[in-house]
Design an enzyme around this catalytic site. Structure first.
Site, PDB file in Angstrom:
ATOM      1  N   HIS A 222       0.881  -1.186   0.000  1.00 27.22           N
ATOM      2  CA  HIS A 222       0.000   0.000   0.000  1.00 27.22           C
ATOM      3  C   HIS A 222       0.916   1.234   0.000  1.00 27.22           C
ATOM      4  O   HIS A 222       1.667   1.456  -0.946  1.00 27.22           O
ATOM      5  CB  HIS A 222      -0.929  -0.105   1.216  1.00 27.22           C
ATOM      6  CG  HIS A 222      -2.050   0.892   1.278  1.00 27.22           C
ATOM      7  ND1 HIS A 222      -2.368   1.741   0.266  1.00 27.22           N
ATOM      8  CD2 HIS A 222      -2.950   1.165   2.276  1.00 27.22           C
ATOM      9  CE1 HIS A 222      -3.404   2.490   0.606  1.00 27.22           C
ATOM     10  NE2 HIS A 222      -3.778   2.168   1.840  1.00 27.22           N
ATOM     11  N   HIS A 261      -2.082  -2.183 -10.135  1.00 24.00           N
ATOM     12  CA  HIS A 261      -3.061  -1.591  -9.228  1.00 24.00           C
ATOM     13  C   HIS A 261      -4.251  -2.525  -9.090  1.00 24.00           C
ATOM     14  O   HIS A 261      -4.625  -3.194 -10.055  1.00 24.00           O
ATOM     15  CB  HIS A 261      -3.525  -0.222  -9.738  1.00 24.00           C
ATOM     16  CG  HIS A 261      -4.150   0.594  -8.667  1.00 24.00           C
ATOM     17  ND1 HIS A 261      -5.471   0.459  -8.324  1.00 24.00           N
ATOM     18  CD2 HIS A 261      -3.615   1.504  -7.820  1.00 24.00           C
ATOM     19  CE1 HIS A 261      -5.730   1.267  -7.329  1.00 24.00           C
ATOM     20  NE2 HIS A 261      -4.616   1.912  -6.987  1.00 24.00           N
ATOM     21  N   ASP A 312       2.530   5.688  -6.711  1.00 26.86           N
ATOM     22  CA  ASP A 312       3.793   5.664  -5.958  1.00 26.86           C
ATOM     23  C   ASP A 312       5.025   5.768  -6.846  1.00 26.86           C
ATOM     24  O   ASP A 312       6.105   6.093  -6.359  1.00 26.86           O
ATOM     25  CB  ASP A 312       3.880   4.371  -5.139  1.00 26.86           C
ATOM     26  CG  ASP A 312       2.856   4.372  -4.037  1.00 26.86           C
ATOM     27  OD1 ASP A 312       2.797   5.367  -3.304  1.00 26.86           O
ATOM     28  OD2 ASP A 312       2.099   3.391  -3.917  1.00 26.86           O
TER      29      ASP A 312
HETATM   30  N1  COA Z   1       5.512  -6.183 -10.596  1.00 25.60           N
HETATM   31  C1  COA Z   1       5.520  -7.336 -11.272  1.00 25.60           C
HETATM   32  N2  COA Z   1       4.430  -8.062 -11.508  1.00 25.60           N
HETATM   33  C2  COA Z   1       3.279  -7.592 -11.044  1.00 25.60           C
HETATM   34  C3  COA Z   1       3.178  -6.384 -10.338  1.00 25.60           C
HETATM   35  C4  COA Z   1       4.351  -5.675 -10.126  1.00 25.60           C
HETATM   36  N3  COA Z   1       4.334  -4.524  -9.476  1.00 25.60           N
HETATM   37  N4  COA Z   1       1.894  -6.150 -10.006  1.00 25.60           N
HETATM   38  C5  COA Z   1       1.209  -7.203 -10.481  1.00 25.60           C
HETATM   39  N5  COA Z   1       2.036  -8.061 -11.107  1.00 25.60           N
HETATM   40  C6  COA Z   1       1.670  -9.298 -11.766  1.00 25.60           C
HETATM   41  C7  COA Z   1       1.506 -10.400 -10.758  1.00 25.60           C
HETATM   42  O1  COA Z   1       2.697 -11.089 -10.513  1.00 25.60           O
HETATM   43  C8  COA Z   1       0.484 -11.257 -11.459  1.00 25.60           C
HETATM   44  O2  COA Z   1       1.112 -11.954 -12.483  1.00 25.60           O
HETATM   45  P1  COA Z   1       0.730 -13.464 -12.812  1.00 25.60           P
HETATM   46  O3  COA Z   1      -0.704 -13.397 -13.247  1.00 25.60           O
HETATM   47  O4  COA Z   1       1.692 -13.846 -13.875  1.00 25.60           O
HETATM   48  O5  COA Z   1       0.894 -14.197 -11.513  1.00 25.60           O
HETATM   49  C9  COA Z   1      -0.427 -10.246 -12.107  1.00 25.60           C
HETATM   50  O6  COA Z   1       0.394  -9.120 -12.364  1.00 25.60           O
HETATM   51  C10 COA Z   1      -1.596  -9.855 -11.220  1.00 25.60           C
HETATM   52  O7  COA Z   1      -1.062  -9.500  -9.947  1.00 25.60           O
HETATM   53  P2  COA Z   1      -1.908  -9.264  -8.631  1.00 25.60           P
HETATM   54  O8  COA Z   1      -1.025  -9.151  -7.444  1.00 25.60           O
HETATM   55  O9  COA Z   1      -3.013 -10.268  -8.584  1.00 25.60           O
HETATM   56  O10 COA Z   1      -2.517  -7.856  -8.978  1.00 25.60           O
HETATM   57  P3  COA Z   1      -3.495  -7.103  -8.099  1.00 25.60           P
HETATM   58  O11 COA Z   1      -4.202  -6.238  -9.053  1.00 25.60           O
HETATM   59  O12 COA Z   1      -4.283  -7.909  -7.174  1.00 25.60           O
HETATM   60  O13 COA Z   1      -2.482  -6.311  -7.125  1.00 25.60           O
HETATM   61  C11 COA Z   1      -1.054  -4.659  -6.362  1.00 25.60           C
HETATM   62  C12 COA Z   1      -2.341  -4.977  -7.113  1.00 25.60           C
HETATM   63  C13 COA Z   1      -0.968  -3.158  -6.254  1.00 25.60           C
HETATM   64  C14 COA Z   1      -1.068  -5.284  -4.959  1.00 25.60           C
HETATM   65  C15 COA Z   1       0.137  -5.233  -7.153  1.00 25.60           C
HETATM   66  O14 COA Z   1       0.097  -4.727  -8.465  1.00 25.60           O
HETATM   67  C16 COA Z   1       1.452  -4.920  -6.477  1.00 25.60           C
HETATM   68  O15 COA Z   1       1.864  -5.642  -5.570  1.00 25.60           O
HETATM   69  N6  COA Z   1       2.154  -3.831  -6.939  1.00 25.60           N
HETATM   70  C17 COA Z   1       3.390  -3.438  -6.339  1.00 25.60           C
HETATM   71  C18 COA Z   1       3.155  -2.668  -5.036  1.00 25.60           C
HETATM   72  C19 COA Z   1       2.650  -1.284  -5.267  1.00 25.60           C
HETATM   73  O16 COA Z   1       3.123  -0.543  -6.113  1.00 25.60           O
HETATM   74  N7  COA Z   1       1.673  -0.911  -4.447  1.00 25.60           N
HETATM   75  C20 COA Z   1       1.067   0.418  -4.500  1.00 25.60           C
HETATM   76  C21 COA Z   1      -0.335   0.354  -5.019  1.00 25.60           C
HETATM   77  S1  COA Z   1      -0.989   1.965  -5.293  1.00 25.60           S
END
Ligand code: COA
Length: 375
Positions: A222, A261, A312
């Site tokens: 987050h 996201h 971010d």
């Molecule tokens: N880097 C690399 N791969 C990523 C990624 C990232 N930042 N964010 C998502 N992915 C990939 C996942 O590995 C997954 O791949 P797969 O289908 O091959 O396993 C796919 O994209 C979906 O990921 P998921 O975690 O289910 O996406 P989500 O939409 O539920 O999660 C976040 C959203 C924000 C938790 C996730 O994108 C993340 O952890 N981002 C990095 C942290 C961040 O920047 N947080 C601030 C949010 S404002």
């Protein structure tokens, strides 16, 4: 529990309740506060105007804005015992310090246990002013300086930078920081806001709700992502290293912070402004390296994973070029998001219902009890 639909992990796409504060369309990249598009607010509104909007669901008149500014200014000084507590805490994570000191503030607010609408509004104003003062003072003390008295002439953003650095910021820096605060102010039912509403839904105090929100914001998935982004950029070091760094990280199934996201499937509209600020701040400081590395990371992430930067990603290099210490990035998120948290808490109190979902039970059933010496 018997339910027709299997719940999605992380409550993704689950509508928990209705709210008139923030609208998000993840497919089209739309974000608006109380009906006002984020791009219009970023271009025209100040953070104080946005606070008023989130708390009253309409923009203030000039007179109302003046009143709010005066209330915020009057609330900026921290109670002396809170400053003493800050000095007494051993060095640690800024978000832990912020959470502890926000809890401590509740002991010095005569309104803490008063649940009237008026008292809750006063607390929203106080918390917004004082979280700014706490975070600026944490940064100031970490760099070896003593706490600064707030400057009543300065707006919220400029005063924050002044209390952090001990120097009046340029108009340009103050404006960029003000817009950054506008962009981070609210984001519907993100994890920290939801935490705040769950706590407020028990009719616990606003301070309790905000402390819970700060705890939720601290995690790297987050608010903690912005600091992690800058650490990644520093680790990459040069534009030429980006390709190999990202490919290696992805092959090891590591997440690149600042991308992806839970709601947006296109560009996060906040990133559009922060990308521009990252470039501008770099140019002003005569060092666009971090902007260039960021752009290259963006290009590689788009190509390799089809992922867009979130709020971010470019805030990291923007703050870095403004000379803000890395460990303050996530606390600064709270300096802005307090406006949204308190807006949501006010909305929760206004039409309260305890938030108490169910879980789909997947464990064992009807297990006979075995006495301890027979296990
Ligand atoms: N880097 C690399 N791969 C990523 C990624 C990232 N930042 N964010 C998502 N992915 C990939 C996942 O590995 C997954 O791949 P797969 O289908 O091959 O396993 C796919 O994209 C979906 O990921 P998921 O975690 O289910 O996406 P989500 O939409 O539920 O999660 C976040 C959203 C924000 C938790 C996730 O994108 C993340 O952890 N981002 C990095 C942290 C961040 O920047 N947080 C601030 C949010 S404002």
């Amino acid at each position: 529990m018997t339910t027709a639909a299997k719940p999605k992990g992380g409550l993704e796409d689950t509508v928990a309740t209705s709210s008139a504060i923030c609208y998000l369309d993840g497919d089209r990249g739309v974000l608006s506060y109380c009906g006002y598009d984020i791009h219009d607010l970023a271009r025209h509104a100040t953070f104080e105007e946005v606070c008023y909007l989130l708390w009253h669901r309409r923009l203030p008149t000039r007179g109302e804005l003046g009143d709010l500014q005066a209330q915020l200014v009057a609330s900026r000084p921290l109670p002396e015992p809170v400053l003493r507590l800050m000095r007494a805490l051993p060095p640690g994570d800024g978000m832990d310090t912020l959470r502890t000191l926000t809890s401590a503030l509740s002991h010095y607010d005569a309104d803490t246990a008063d649940h009237s609408v008026q008292a809750n509004y006063r607390k929203a104003v106080r918390l917004t002013a004082q979280i700014g003062s706490i975070v600026a003072t944490i940064g100031r003390m970490n760099s070896g300086g003593g706490p600064m008295q707030p400057d009543p002439v300065l707006g919220h953003a400029a005063n924050f930078l002044y209390m952090l650095t001990g120097e009046k910021p340029s108009e340009h820096h103050a404006k960029v920081f003000d817009v950054a605060l506008v962009l981070h102010a609210d984001h519907e039912f993100n994890a920290s806001t939801f935490a705040a509403r769950v706590v407020a839904g028990t009719l616990a105090t606003m301070y309790a709700g905000v402390a819970a929100a700060i705890a939720a914001l601290s995690g790297p998935l987050h608010g903690g992502a912005n600091t992690a982004v800058m650490r990644t950029l520093l680790e990459i070091g040069e534009v030429d290293n980006v390709d190999s760094y990202i490919k290696k990280a992805l092959s090891e199934k590591r997440k690149i912070m600042g991308f992806g996201h839970a709601v947006y499937r296109t560009e996060d509209p906040r990133a559009t402004h922060l990308r521009k600020f990252s470039k501008e701040m770099g140019e002003l400081a005569g060092d666009t390296k971090w902007y260039e590395i960021s752009r290259k990371v963006e290009e590689v992430m788009q190509r390799e994973k089809g992922l867009y930067p979130n709020v971010d990603f470019f805030s990291a290099s923007t703050y870095y070029m403004m000379g803000i210490p890395l460990d303050l990035y996530t606390p600064i998120f709270a300096v802005s998001r307090i406006s949204g948290w308190t807006g949501h808490i006010l909305e929760q109190y206004a039409d309260n219902k305890l938030i108490r979902p169910r879980a789909e039970y997947v464990g064992k059933r009807d297990v006979p009890y075995v006495p301890i010496d027979q296990r």
